[in-house]
Scaffold this motif. Structure first.
Motif, mmCIF file in Angstrom:
data_model
loop_
_atom_site.group_PDB
_atom_site.id
_atom_site.type_symbol
_atom_site.label_atom_id
_atom_site.label_comp_id
_atom_site.label_asym_id
_atom_site.label_seq_id
_atom_site.Cartn_x
_atom_site.Cartn_y
_atom_site.Cartn_z
ATOM 1 N N SER A 122 27.491 -45.886 67.278
ATOM 2 C CA SER A 122 26.834 -45.430 68.512
ATOM 3 C C SER A 122 25.507 -46.287 68.938
ATOM 4 C CB SER A 122 26.691 -44.166 68.647
ATOM 5 O OG SER A 122 26.062 -43.540 67.470
ATOM 6 N N HIS A 123 24.907 -46.389 67.602
ATOM 7 C CA HIS A 123 23.307 -47.050 67.880
ATOM 8 C C HIS A 123 23.122 -48.454 67.476
ATOM 9 C CE1 HIS A 123 22.939 -42.587 67.688
ATOM 10 N NE2 HIS A 123 21.916 -42.701 68.464
ATOM 11 N N GLY A 124 24.053 -48.816 66.729
ATOM 12 C CA GLY A 124 24.042 -50.291 66.448
ATOM 13 C C GLY A 124 23.522 -50.660 65.050
ATOM 14 N N PHE A 125 23.799 -51.736 64.491
ATOM 15 C CA PHE A 125 23.473 -52.130 63.084
ATOM 16 C C PHE A 125 22.107 -51.976 62.914
ATOM 17 C CE2 PHE A 125 21.869 -55.390 60.359
ATOM 18 C CZ PHE A 125 22.231 -55.208 59.071
ATOM 19 N N ASP A 126 21.199 -52.428 63.683
ATOM 20 C CA ASP A 126 19.881 -52.453 63.443
ATOM 21 C C ASP A 126 19.106 -50.951 63.310
ATOM 22 O OD1 ASP A 126 19.576 -54.992 63.523
ATOM 23 O OD2 ASP A 126 19.298 -55.498 65.639
ATOM 24 N N ALA A 127 19.631 -50.189 64.057
ATOM 25 C CA ALA A 127 19.367 -48.771 64.102
ATOM 26 C C ALA A 127 19.670 -48.187 62.839
ATOM 27 C CB ALA A 127 19.950 -47.777 65.192
ATOM 28 N N LEU A 128 20.706 -48.567 62.071
ATOM 29 C CA LEU A 128 21.241 -48.041 60.894
ATOM 30 C C LEU A 128 20.324 -48.757 59.801
ATOM 31 C CD1 LEU A 128 22.958 -46.324 58.915
ATOM 32 C CD2 LEU A 128 24.577 -48.292 58.919
ATOM 33 N N TRP A 129 20.199 -49.934 59.739
ATOM 34 C CA TRP A 129 19.512 -50.779 58.776
ATOM 35 C C TRP A 129 18.021 -50.316 58.846
ATOM 36 C CZ3 TRP A 129 22.091 -52.792 55.117
ATOM 37 C CH2 TRP A 129 21.330 -53.773 54.257
#
Length: 194
Positions: free
Chosen positions: A172-179
């Protein structure tokens, strides 16, 4: 690409990994989804990069190809702070299930319905740079053909175990947000951060 799966190629791969880790591995076969695509193996280095950790590499993903890869193959690597030798097999099981279907690109999140390893609720991985420093160049598993070295470049992609809620957060928020969240990438027993 299975035509270039040879014992010599696998041996060169293990020699390169052994020289990078300084440890002899434990090697196990993982049954692939599709027979005929070549073997899938988990190459496990206990106590790497230091005591209390385990690092694993796949072998078999680079026997397939994908348009995203260009002329290179790919293999996966995982590093966790654990004594459980099941963790190095996780990327190999993912490769066995998705080889030929999935591009295995950095930033991609892949999941499973059940936990990967007993005692941990993690059932997903996120792909990124490998945790173990391997240098900036891909590994060259190339051999000799008619007296000429034929390149066989393989890029290593890191696999990091995550929770279902974190997988959904990445969707929902993208890889960069998780990372960018603060989380211990080496702790397979940690609580979810999303």
């Amino acid at each position: 690409m299975t035509g270039h799966d040879t014992l010599d190629r696998f041996g060169r791969y293990c020699e390169l990994l052994d020289s990078l880790t300084g440890v002899k591995p434990v090697i196990s076969d993982v049954e692939p989804r599709a027979i005929g695509g070549g073997p899938v193996r988990a190459i496990s280095y206990i106590g790497t990069p230091k005591p209390g950790y385990v690092t694993g590499f796949t072998y078999g993903l680079s026997l397939s190809s994908h348009p995203d890869w260009g002329s290179r193959g790919r293999e996966l690597s995982i590093t966790v702070r654990s004594g459980d030798v099941e963790w190095p097999q996780v990327p190999a099981r993912v490769v066995a299930a998705l080889r030929g279907i999935c591009p295995f690109n950095s930033g991609q999140v892949l999941g499973y319905q059940e936990p990967y390893v007993e005692g941990s609720s993690m059932n997903s991985i996120v792909l990124a740079e490998p945790a173990l420093e391997l240098g900036s160049a891909p590994l060259d598993l190339g051999g000799m053909s008619d007296g000429v070295k034929v390149p066989d470049l393989v890029e290593i992609i890191g696999a990091y175990p995550i929770h279902l809620s974190e997988r959904e957060f990445a969707y929902s928020h993208g890889f960069d947000a998780l990372w960018s969240l603060v989380w211990d990438r080496f702790d397979p027993m940690r609580a979810p951060v999303a």
